[in-house]
Scaffold this active site. Structure first.
Site, PDB file in Angstrom:
ATOM      1  N   ASP A   1     -37.739  -6.746 -12.062  1.00  0.00           N
ATOM      2  CA  ASP A   1     -36.675  -6.227 -12.933  1.00  0.00           C
ATOM      3  C   ASP A   1     -36.029  -7.377 -13.725  1.00  0.00           C
ATOM      4  O   ASP A   1     -34.835  -7.601 -13.620  1.00  0.00           O
ATOM      5  CB  ASP A   1     -35.615  -5.485 -12.095  1.00  0.00           C
TER       6      ASP A   1
ATOM      7  N   ASP B   1     -36.447 -13.352 -11.570  1.00  0.00           N
ATOM      8  CA  ASP B   1     -37.769 -12.713 -11.712  1.00  0.00           C
ATOM      9  C   ASP B   1     -38.586 -13.499 -12.743  1.00  0.00           C
ATOM     10  O   ASP B   1     -39.780 -13.765 -12.545  1.00  0.00           O
ATOM     11  CB  ASP B   1     -37.647 -11.277 -12.232  1.00  0.00           C
TER      12      ASP B   1
ATOM     13  N   ASN C   1     -31.910  -4.844 -12.227  1.00  0.00           N
ATOM     14  CA  ASN C   1     -30.894  -5.672 -12.886  1.00  0.00           C
ATOM     15  C   ASN C   1     -30.380  -5.022 -14.171  1.00  0.00           C
ATOM     16  O   ASN C   1     -29.220  -5.204 -14.551  1.00  0.00           O
ATOM     17  CB  ASN C   1     -31.464  -7.054 -13.218  1.00  0.00           C
TER      18      ASN C   1
ATOM     19  N   THR D   1     -40.108  -8.034  -6.866  1.00  0.00           N
ATOM     20  CA  THR D   1     -38.913  -8.876  -6.901  1.00  0.00           C
ATOM     21  C   THR D   1     -37.710  -8.100  -7.438  1.00  0.00           C
ATOM     22  O   THR D   1     -36.750  -8.695  -7.925  1.00  0.00           O
ATOM     23  CB  THR D   1     -39.161 -10.149  -7.740  1.00  0.00           C
TER      24      THR D   1
ATOM     25  N   PHE E   1     -28.822  -6.783  -3.065  1.00  0.00           N
ATOM     26  CA  PHE E   1     -28.938  -5.911  -4.238  1.00  0.00           C
ATOM     27  C   PHE E   1     -30.229  -5.086  -4.251  1.00  0.00           C
ATOM     28  O   PHE E   1     -30.181  -3.853  -4.394  1.00  0.00           O
ATOM     29  CB  PHE E   1     -28.830  -6.762  -5.520  1.00  0.00           C
ATOM     30  N   ASN E   2     -31.391  -5.727  -4.151  1.00  0.00           N
ATOM     31  CA  ASN E   2     -32.655  -4.990  -4.338  1.00  0.00           C
ATOM     32  C   ASN E   2     -32.814  -3.856  -3.321  1.00  0.00           C
ATOM     33  O   ASN E   2     -33.345  -2.789  -3.654  1.00  0.00           O
ATOM     34  CB  ASN E   2     -33.860  -5.933  -4.211  1.00  0.00           C
TER      35      ASN E   2
ATOM     36  N   HIS F   1     -33.715 -16.688  -6.188  1.00  0.00           N
ATOM     37  CA  HIS F   1     -34.213 -15.771  -5.154  1.00  0.00           C
ATOM     38  C   HIS F   1     -35.702 -15.414  -5.311  1.00  0.00           C
ATOM     39  O   HIS F   1     -36.501 -15.586  -4.393  1.00  0.00           O
ATOM     40  CB  HIS F   1     -33.433 -14.451  -5.216  1.00  0.00           C
ATOM     41  N   ASP F   2     -36.029 -14.837  -6.474  1.00  0.00           N
ATOM     42  CA  ASP F   2     -37.338 -14.186  -6.605  1.00  0.00           C
ATOM     43  C   ASP F   2     -38.502 -15.169  -6.561  1.00  0.00           C
ATOM     44  O   ASP F   2     -39.608 -14.820  -6.123  1.00  0.00           O
ATOM     45  CB  ASP F   2     -37.386 -13.375  -7.900  1.00  0.00           C
TER      46      ASP F   2
HETATM   47  C1  BDR Z   1     -31.915 -10.071  -6.297  1.00  0.00           C
HETATM   48  O1  BDR Z   1     -31.071  -9.292  -7.132  1.00  0.00           O
HETATM   49  C2  BDR Z   1     -31.353  -9.544  -8.485  1.00  0.00           C
HETATM   50  O2  BDR Z   1     -30.186  -9.675  -9.232  1.00  0.00           O
HETATM   51  C3  BDR Z   1     -32.213 -10.770  -8.524  1.00  0.00           C
HETATM   52  O3  BDR Z   1     -33.142 -10.692  -9.599  1.00  0.00           O
HETATM   53  C4  BDR Z   1     -32.898 -10.799  -7.187  1.00  0.00           C
HETATM   54  O4  BDR Z   1     -34.119 -10.092  -7.212  1.00  0.00           O
HETATM   55  C5  BDR Z   1     -31.035 -10.985  -5.453  1.00  0.00           C
HETATM   56  O5  BDR Z   1     -30.166 -10.234  -4.656  1.00  0.00           O
HETATM   57 CA    CA Z   2     -35.141  -9.408  -9.287  1.00  0.00          CA
END
Ligand code: BDR
Ligand code: CA
Length: 313
Positions: free
Chosen positions: A12, A17, A41, A125, A166-167, A239-240
C-alpha cells in the site's frame, strides 16, 4: 548462476513499502513476477497510482494489478498523517508507465501461482486483504505459496492502538485467514521494525550515492524521519523493508517460532497479534517472528540496494 526466487510484492505504498520495493527490485535473488496494490495507507486508487510510479522509477517491468477497494469486513482506515495526502508525499516521481492490468490483484496472483513451476514467495507490506482473498478463493493454490514474508503486527506493542499495529488493525479478519492458513509465515512486526531505524547520517549516505533512485529514497527517508520525529521516535522505522530483508539477509536478524493468534474482537485489542512467547497455549507455532535486527547491517543493505541503480552524475 543462482536461481532466482519468484516473488509477488503486495503493498500500500507508502514510503516504507516503496523502499521495500527498491530493495526487492535491486536484489539478484528475486524474480518479481507481479506487483499488487492494497487499500491501506491510502485509498486503493492512490496506492495503485503510487505503485505504478515506484515501478517506473526503478524500471520494474512486471504486471501491476489493483487490489480490493476495502478490507474484507471492516471499513477502510487510511493513514494520511503518516504518508501524506497522496500516500507518498515528498519528492516528485515519474508518471506511471506501468498501468494496472485489466484484472484484480487476487486473479493475477492466482494466475501466476497456477503457472509457476515452483512455489512463489508473497511479500505483503500492507493490510492482508488481497492475500486472504487469494487463500479463501483458491485454497488449492496454498502449496504453490512457498512462504509469506509479511510486515504487520507486533508481539509486544502496537502503533495505531496501544495493542494493534496498522496493517493488522485495518483488516484483522484477513490477518486471521492468513495466520490460520498453514502457509509458512515470517512476521516482521513492530518488535523488529521499530529497531530498523534510519537516521539523517544514514539517508545522507544514501543520497550521496547520487543516482536518481538513491536521491528519491533519501527524500522518502527524510520525509518519514520528519514525521516520526514529530511523534517522538528517535529515527524513521523502515518497517516494510524488513520483510524483504528477512528473505535476502536473514543472518542479520533474530527470529523465534511461535503461535500467533489474531484478535478480531474486543474493546481495546482488535487487530492485536497475540504471540504465545511462553508456549502456555501449547499450540504448534504458525509463524517465525523476527524479534531483533543488526541495524547497521540493515542500513548497509539499503545503501547497497541504492547503489545498484547506478553511480549517479
Ligand atoms: C505499517 O503501516 C504503514 O503505514 C506502513 O507502510 C507499514 O506497512 C507500519 O505499521
Ligand atoms: Ca505498508
Amino acid at each position: 548462476m543462482i536461481k532466482k526466487i519468484p516473488v509477488i510484492l503486495d503493498g500500500d505504498p507508502g514510503h516504507d513499502d516503496a523502499i521495500a520495493w527498491v530493495l526487492a527490485a535491486a536484489s539478484p535473488m528475486l524474480d518479481i513476477k507481479a506487483v499488487t496494490s492494497v487499500c491501506g495507507n491510502q485509498t486503493i486508487e492512490k496506492t495503485t497510482y503510487n505503485a505504478g510510479r515506484i515501478m517506473t522509477l526503478v524500471g520494474l517491468d512486471a504486471p501491476l494489478a489493483m487490489g480490493r477497494v476495502k478490507p474484507l469486513v471492516a471499513d477502510a482506515i487510511i493513514a494520511p498523517t503518516v504518508h501524506g495526502n497522496s500516500g507518498l508525499d515528498g519528492p516528485a516521481l515519474p508518471e506511471p508507465k506501468n498501468k494496472p492490468v485489466d484484472k484484480d490483484a487476487c486473479t493475477l496472483m492466482a494466475e501466476i501461482l497456477e503457472a509457476s513451476d515452483e512455489p512463489v514467495v508473497l511479500f505483503p507490506t500492507g493490510p492482508l486483504t488481497n492475500i486472504a482473498t487469494l487463500l479463501l478463493l483458491y485454497p488449492h493454490l496454498k502449496p504453490k505459496i512457498r512462504h509469506i514474508y509479511l510486515m504487520g503486527g507486533g508481539i509486544d506493542f502496537g502503533n495505531w492502538t496501544p495493542a494493534a499495529e496498522f496493517n493488522i488493525l485495518v483488516d484483522p479478519e484477513a490477518a486471521d485467514v492468513v495466520f490460520t492458513s498453514g502457509v509458512p509465515i515470517t512476521m516482521a512486526g513492530l518488535d523488529v521494525t521499530e529497531q530498523a531505524l534510519v537516521f539523517p547520517e544514514d539517508f545522507e549516505r544514501i543520497r550521496a550515492v547520487g543516482n536518481a533512485v538513491a536521491t528519491v529514497v533519501a527524500e522518502w527517508l527524510d520525509f518519514f524521519y520528519g514525521f516520526h520525529r514529530s511523534i517522538g521516535y528517535p529515527g524513521a522505522p523502515v518497517h516494510d523493508a524488513v520483510a524483504i530483508a528477512a528473505l535476502i539477509r536473514p543472518e542479520i536478524m533474530t527470529m523465534v517460532d511461535m503461535f500467533v493468534a489474531i484478535e478480531t474482537t474486543g474493546d481495546y485489542c482488535r487487530g492485536t497479534t497475540v504471540g504465545d512467547k511462553l508456549g502456555v497455549l501449547n499450540r504448534p507455532s504458525n509463524a517465525r517472528v523476527i524479534m531483533g535486527i543488526d541495524r547497521k547491517a540493515f542500513v548497509d543493505l539499503l545503501a547497497e540496494a541504492a547503489a545498484h541503480y547506478g553511480k549517479g552524475a
